[in-house]
Write a protein that holds these residues in place. Structure first.
Motif, PDB file in Angstrom:
ATOM      1  N   GLN A 118       0.842  -1.189   0.000  1.00  0.00           N
ATOM      2  CA  GLN A 118       0.000   0.000   0.000  1.00  0.00           C
ATOM      3  C   GLN A 118       0.882   1.246   0.000  1.00  0.00           C
ATOM      4  O   GLN A 118       1.818   1.346   0.773  1.00  0.00           O
ATOM      5  N   VAL A 119       0.564   2.181  -0.876  1.00  0.00           N
ATOM      6  CA  VAL A 119       1.354   3.401  -0.988  1.00  0.00           C
ATOM      7  C   VAL A 119       0.860   4.430   0.020  1.00  0.00           C
ATOM      8  O   VAL A 119      -0.345   4.646   0.173  1.00  0.00           O
ATOM      9  N   GLN A 120       1.802   5.059   0.699  1.00  0.00           N
ATOM     10  CA  GLN A 120       1.479   6.145   1.614  1.00  0.00           C
ATOM     11  C   GLN A 120       2.129   7.430   1.134  1.00  0.00           C
ATOM     12  O   GLN A 120       3.257   7.416   0.635  1.00  0.00           O
ATOM     13  N   VAL A 121       1.410   8.532   1.301  1.00  0.00           N
ATOM     14  CA  VAL A 121       1.894   9.846   0.870  1.00  0.00           C
ATOM     15  C   VAL A 121       1.804  10.791   2.061  1.00  0.00           C
ATOM     16  O   VAL A 121       0.744  10.913   2.689  1.00  0.00           O
ATOM     17  N   VAL A 122       2.910  11.456   2.363  1.00  0.00           N
ATOM     18  CA  VAL A 122       2.948  12.355   3.515  1.00  0.00           C
ATOM     19  C   VAL A 122       3.520  13.701   3.091  1.00  0.00           C
ATOM     20  O   VAL A 122       4.646  13.769   2.591  1.00  0.00           O
ATOM     21  N   CYS A 181       6.979  16.164  -0.136  1.00  0.00           N
ATOM     22  CA  CYS A 181       6.039  15.054  -0.248  1.00  0.00           C
ATOM     23  C   CYS A 181       6.836  13.760  -0.348  1.00  0.00           C
ATOM     24  O   CYS A 181       7.581  13.569  -1.309  1.00  0.00           O
ATOM     25  N   VAL A 195       6.805   9.626  -0.553  1.00  0.00           N
ATOM     26  CA  VAL A 195       5.985   8.473  -0.943  1.00  0.00           C
ATOM     27  C   VAL A 195       6.675   7.203  -0.479  1.00  0.00           C
ATOM     28  O   VAL A 195       7.878   7.039  -0.665  1.00  0.00           O
ATOM     29  N   SER A 196       5.922   6.319   0.142  1.00  0.00           N
ATOM     30  CA  SER A 196       6.469   5.024   0.535  1.00  0.00           C
ATOM     31  C   SER A 196       5.563   3.926   0.007  1.00  0.00           C
ATOM     32  O   SER A 196       4.372   4.132  -0.196  1.00  0.00           O
ATOM     33  N   GLY A 197       6.142   2.749  -0.201  1.00  0.00           N
ATOM     34  CA  GLY A 197       5.385   1.640  -0.760  1.00  0.00           C
ATOM     35  C   GLY A 197       5.794   1.381  -2.194  1.00  0.00           C
ATOM     36  O   GLY A 197       6.600   2.098  -2.777  1.00  0.00           O
ATOM     37  N   ASP A 251      -3.215   7.968  -4.920  1.00  0.00           N
ATOM     38  CA  ASP A 251      -2.609   7.953  -3.579  1.00  0.00           C
ATOM     39  C   ASP A 251      -2.530   9.387  -3.081  1.00  0.00           C
ATOM     40  O   ASP A 251      -1.782  10.187  -3.638  1.00  0.00           O
ATOM     41  N   GLY A 285      -2.210  12.391   0.098  1.00  0.00           N
ATOM     42  CA  GLY A 285      -1.823  12.767   1.442  1.00  0.00           C
ATOM     43  C   GLY A 285      -2.968  13.475   2.153  1.00  0.00           C
ATOM     44  O   GLY A 285      -4.040  13.693   1.580  1.00  0.00           O
ATOM     45  N   GLN A 286      -2.709  13.872   3.389  1.00  0.00           N
ATOM     46  CA  GLN A 286      -3.758  14.458   4.223  1.00  0.00           C
ATOM     47  C   GLN A 286      -3.923  15.956   3.985  1.00  0.00           C
ATOM     48  O   GLN A 286      -4.927  16.541   4.411  1.00  0.00           O
TER      49      GLN A 286
END
Length: 126
Positions: free
Chosen positions: A1-5, A22, A24-26, A115, A117-118
């Motif tokens: 699962q890709v996460q974006v912060v 920004c 990106v992980s995953g 994907d 981010g918040q």
């Protein structure tokens, strides 16, 4: 699962600069793009800038071209948005997103990104 912060929002005065990051992980594969979008109450989410993670091709909205600059670290899967000469109308929540746009023509379309981010608030005010 890709996460974006995202990180880096804040309050600045007109004419000042701000840098957003920004990460990106995953698992991702080429041609993964990272895009920046912004939204104000009652308005549609607007594409600001995007970058192709592999080859670094960049895309800008007309409203920010010449003032904003996007870059990336391919290995770290991180993109940076350098915002200069900020104006009050740049005030918005800025979202980072990752995805696979169908082509260059759609690189700034929010619908092409899956994907998200918040979001981070950017306020430009004196």
């Amino acid at each position: 699962q890709v996460q974006v912060v995202e990180s880096g929002g804040g309050l600045v005065q007109p004419g000042e600069s701000l840098r957003l990051s920004c990460a990106v992980s995953g698992f991702t594969y080429d041609p993964y793009h990272i895009g920046w979008f912004r939204q104000t109450p009652g308005k549609r989410r607007e594409g600001v800038s995007a970058i192709a993670l592999a080859d670094g091709r960049t895309f800008y909205a007309a409203s920010v071209k010449g003032r904003f600059s996007i870059s990336r670290d391919h290995v770290k899967k991180t993109a940076y948005l350098e915002m200069n000469s900020l104006k009050p109308e740049d005030t918005a929540i800025y979202f980072c997103a990752g995805g696979y746009p169908s082509g260059d023509y759609s690189a700034l379309w929010a619908s092409e990104y899956e994907d998200w981010g918040q979001g981070t608030q950017v306020t430009v005010s004196s």
